[in-house]
Every structure is written in C-alpha cells, then in structure tokens.
Write a protein that holds these residues in place. Structure first.
Motif, short mmCIF file in Angstrom:
data_model
loop_
_atom_site.label_atom_id
_atom_site.label_comp_id
_atom_site.label_asym_id
_atom_site.label_seq_id
_atom_site.Cartn_x
_atom_site.Cartn_y
_atom_site.Cartn_z
N PHE A 39 0.83 -1.21 0.00
CA PHE A 39 0.00 0.00 0.00
C PHE A 39 0.86 1.26 0.00
O PHE A 39 0.53 2.25 -0.65
CB PHE A 39 -0.93 0.01 1.22
CG PHE A 39 -2.19 -0.80 1.02
CD1 PHE A 39 -3.05 -0.51 -0.03
CD2 PHE A 39 -2.51 -1.83 1.88
CE1 PHE A 39 -4.21 -1.25 -0.22
CE2 PHE A 39 -3.66 -2.58 1.70
CZ PHE A 39 -4.51 -2.29 0.64
N THR A 40 1.98 1.23 0.73
CA THR A 40 2.88 2.38 0.77
C THR A 40 3.46 2.66 -0.62
O THR A 40 3.48 3.81 -1.08
CB THR A 40 4.01 2.15 1.78
OG1 THR A 40 3.46 1.93 3.09
CG2 THR A 40 4.94 3.35 1.82
N VAL A 41 3.93 1.60 -1.29
CA VAL A 41 4.49 1.75 -2.63
C VAL A 41 3.41 2.19 -3.62
O VAL A 41 3.64 3.05 -4.49
CB VAL A 41 5.14 0.43 -3.09
CG1 VAL A 41 5.55 0.51 -4.55
CG2 VAL A 41 6.35 0.10 -2.22
N LEU A 42 2.22 1.61 -3.52
CA LEU A 42 1.14 1.94 -4.45
C LEU A 42 0.77 3.41 -4.37
O LEU A 42 0.66 4.09 -5.41
CB LEU A 42 -0.08 1.06 -4.14
CG LEU A 42 -1.32 1.31 -5.00
CD1 LEU A 42 -1.03 0.99 -6.46
CD2 LEU A 42 -2.49 0.46 -4.51
N PHE A 43 0.59 3.93 -3.17
CA PHE A 43 0.24 5.35 -3.03
C PHE A 43 1.42 6.24 -3.43
O PHE A 43 1.21 7.34 -3.94
CB PHE A 43 -0.19 5.65 -1.59
CG PHE A 43 -1.62 5.30 -1.31
CD1 PHE A 43 -2.63 6.21 -1.55
CD2 PHE A 43 -1.96 4.06 -0.78
CE1 PHE A 43 -3.96 5.89 -1.29
CE2 PHE A 43 -3.27 3.73 -0.51
CZ PHE A 43 -4.28 4.64 -0.77
N GLY A 44 2.64 5.75 -3.20
CA GLY A 44 3.81 6.54 -3.60
C GLY A 44 3.92 6.65 -5.11
O GLY A 44 4.22 7.74 -5.64
N ILE A 45 3.68 5.56 -5.83
CA ILE A 45 3.75 5.58 -7.30
C ILE A 45 2.67 6.50 -7.87
O ILE A 45 2.91 7.23 -8.84
CB ILE A 45 3.58 4.14 -7.85
CG1 ILE A 45 4.80 3.29 -7.47
CG2 ILE A 45 3.40 4.16 -9.36
CD1 ILE A 45 4.69 1.84 -7.88
N GLN A 46 1.50 6.48 -7.26
CA GLN A 46 0.41 7.32 -7.75
C GLN A 46 0.54 8.78 -7.31
O GLN A 46 -0.27 9.62 -7.72
CB GLN A 46 -0.93 6.77 -7.24
CG GLN A 46 -1.27 5.39 -7.79
CD GLN A 46 -2.57 4.84 -7.23
OE1 GLN A 46 -3.11 5.36 -6.25
NE2 GLN A 46 -3.08 3.79 -7.84
N GLY A 47 1.55 9.07 -6.50
CA GLY A 47 1.74 10.44 -6.04
C GLY A 47 0.69 10.89 -5.05
O GLY A 47 0.43 12.10 -4.92
N SER A 93 0.76 9.97 -1.71
CA SER A 93 1.22 9.80 -0.33
C SER A 93 0.91 11.02 0.52
O SER A 93 0.62 10.90 1.72
CB SER A 93 2.73 9.53 -0.32
OG SER A 93 3.04 8.32 -0.97
N SER A 94 0.99 12.19 -0.09
CA SER A 94 0.73 13.43 0.66
C SER A 94 -0.73 13.56 1.08
O SER A 94 -1.05 14.33 1.98
CB SER A 94 1.13 14.65 -0.17
OG SER A 94 0.38 14.68 -1.39
N LYS A 95 -1.60 12.78 0.43
CA LYS A 95 -3.02 12.84 0.77
C LYS A 95 -3.39 11.88 1.89
O LYS A 95 -4.53 11.89 2.36
CB LYS A 95 -3.86 12.53 -0.47
CG LYS A 95 -3.69 13.54 -1.60
CD LYS A 95 -4.58 13.21 -2.78
CE LYS A 95 -4.41 14.24 -3.89
NZ LYS A 95 -5.28 13.92 -5.07
N LEU A 96 -2.43 11.02 2.27
CA LEU A 96 -2.71 10.10 3.37
C LEU A 96 -2.68 10.86 4.69
O LEU A 96 -2.10 11.92 4.81
CB LEU A 96 -1.67 8.98 3.39
CG LEU A 96 -1.70 8.01 2.21
CD1 LEU A 96 -0.52 7.05 2.28
CD2 LEU A 96 -3.00 7.22 2.19
#
Length: 305
Positions: A24-32, A34-37
């Motif tokens: 999940f960390t990598v997935l949100f990072g690839i989609q850009g 992460s800052s919305k988490l």
C-alpha cells in the motif's frame, strides 16, 4: 539481541501485515498520493472518507517512516512466536482498532481544520508492541559509548523514537494512542489476552507463509520441525545453549539439583512454534523447571551469545 530465527519463520501474520503495509505504501507513492494520506477532522466528520481511515492503518506517508516502521514491524515478529499467530492476530486487531478510535476521538476534541493532522501508518500496532518489548524482552548485552550506557535494546528504542518524532505532533499523537492501546491490552481489559479467533480464520494466515523446506523427492517426516536447518547448525546452537546454561549454573548455587523436572510436550511444542530447536527447547525447560517464560528468556539470551 535478535528477534529469533531470521526471516518470517513461524510468523505468518507478521509476514502478511508487513507485505500489505509495504504494498500500500508503494502503491500510493507511485500514484503520487502519499501526501493525501493521514487523517483530519474534515475527512472523518465532514467528508466521511472511510477509505482514509482504513488506509491510515497500513500505508506510510513517507519513505523514512516506512523504512523505520517496516523494520520495527519485522523485529516485533518475536511476539507472534511467543504467543502464537492466533493471539497475535487478536493483538493486531485490538491495538489497531483501539488506536484508531482514540485518534478519531482526539480529532473530535481538537476540531483542528489542519489538513492531515495525524500521519498515516500502523503506528497503533508498532507502539503498542513497545509495551511487551519493554516488559518481556530481557537485556542481554550492555555497553558504553562516550560514557553513556546502552544496551542491545537501545537500537530498537532509537528506531521507535525516530519514527515517533518523524512528523512531530502528526506522528506523536498516533504513537501515544498506540502506547495506550498496548497498555490496555497488557492490563487484560475484558479478558482480551485470552481471546482467540476461530481456528479456520487463524489457519488462513498460516497458508500465506510459504514453506521453506527443501525440494527433495522424499517428503520430510511430520515431526521434523527444524526444516532446512543443517545438523551442524543445530549442534552449534545446542553447544552454545549448554555453555550458556553452565555459566548460569556456576553463577548460581553450586549444589546440584536433587531431581530434574521433565518438560511437558505442550511446553516443548510452544517453544518449537516460536522457532526454537526442539532439543534446545527441552534443555531450557529442564533448567527453567518447565516454566515457558523463563525458558524463552534463556533461549533468547543464548542466541545473542
């Protein structure tokens, strides 16, 4: 000090959780994204973004946080080996859920409109694990650096402190909520420490752990718990354990014991399920008078020598 045998041996729940958190960390990072988490008052009480509430229990919002967080999750697999995968699953559910409830309560009290007031990640589980780490894991090595006393546990505390202060109050609040959840679990609120999932649910995580047995044509006997550990490795482990027990005996009273207590099969099976060798587990239980907790400490200290 270490977390026992390397890898996720006898820790399938930890393995599943670490992999899920990393993905999940990598997935949100690839989609850009992460800052919305993270969680804020608007997310929960105005926009009702339930997905953020769920994702905040798994995905980290930055690379440094994920590095320290995943390392601590991996290290704390020793607790799954101690209490078993079933009870450890209950610990994860209890600490994670209670920590989230405390975070939501905190948001409702503060009513702060700051975006992403609380950082994302399994802070509840990580910092709840520091309670049994502090109380149950013994110190096996002490040393001094520039006149300051340290122990082999200090590195874990430093990693936890780095994670706790990584985003200042955004990470401090979830960390404190996790510590509270771990303390309530330790106090056995509502008998939570005796709770278990049904066997069919617990066995699901066991299937997620790929076996590490050799691919020889002849199947291994069902009673062989050691797996692919070589006989030489087992003998060296037993020798270290015998040397460690001998040192303990010399430090204690010199008079030999009149009679030894034969370890029960249940106690031996408990230690074997944590990843220890069967013969070493039996010897530790004999020395500990069939006390599983004392035998666990003996085995953990022997592995650090």
């Amino acid at each position: 000090m270490n977390g026992g045998p390397s890898g996720f041996h006898n820790a399938p729940v930890t393995k599943a959780f670490v992999i899920t958190s990393a993905l999940f960390t990598v997935l949100f990072g690839i989609q850009g994204r992460s800052s919305k988490l993270g969680l804020s008052y608007q997310d929960i009480f105005e926009k009702f973004r339930i997905w953020k509430l769920i994702m905040s229990s798994f995905a980290f919002s930055s690379t440094p946080e994920s590095m320290f967080g995943l390392y601590l999750l991996y290290y704390f697999r020793v607790f799954e080996r101690q209490i078993g995968s079933n009870k450890y699953s209950v610990f994860i559910l209890f600490s994670g859920t209670l920590s989230l409830l405390l975070e939501v309560t905190l948001l409702s009290l503060l009513k702060d409109t700051t975006e992403n007031l609380l950082t994302s990640g399994p802070y509840g589980l990580i910092f709840a694990s520091f309670i049994p780490f502090y109380l149950d894991i013994p110190v096996s090595t002490r040393f001094r650096v520039f006149g300051v006393n340290f122990s082999d546990k200090s590195f874990i505390y430093l990693a936890g402190l780095q994670l706790l202060l990584s985003s200042w109050k955004r990470s401090i609040f979830p960390g404190v909520c996790g510590i509270i959840a771990g303390s309530l679990y330790r106090l056995n609120i509502l008998g939570i420490r005796k709770a278990k999932f049904p066997e069919f649910a617990a066995s699901f995580f066991s299937r997620l752990s790929l076996p590490s047995f050799s691919s020889s044509s002849s199947p291994a006997p069902s009673r062989n718990i050691v797996g692919t550990i070589s006989p030489n490795t087992v003998r060296r482990a037993e020798a270290r354990l015998l040397s460690f027990l001998s040192n303990i005996c010399f430090r204690s009273q010199p008079a030999p014991m009149a009679s030894s207590v034969e370890p029960s099969e249940e106690a031996i099976a408990t230690l074997v399920s944590m990843g220890f060798d069967r013969n070493a587990a039996r010897q530790a239980l004999v020395h500990a008078r069939n006390d599983v907790n004392a035998a666990t400490n003996i085995l953990l200290e022997a592995q650090s020598h």
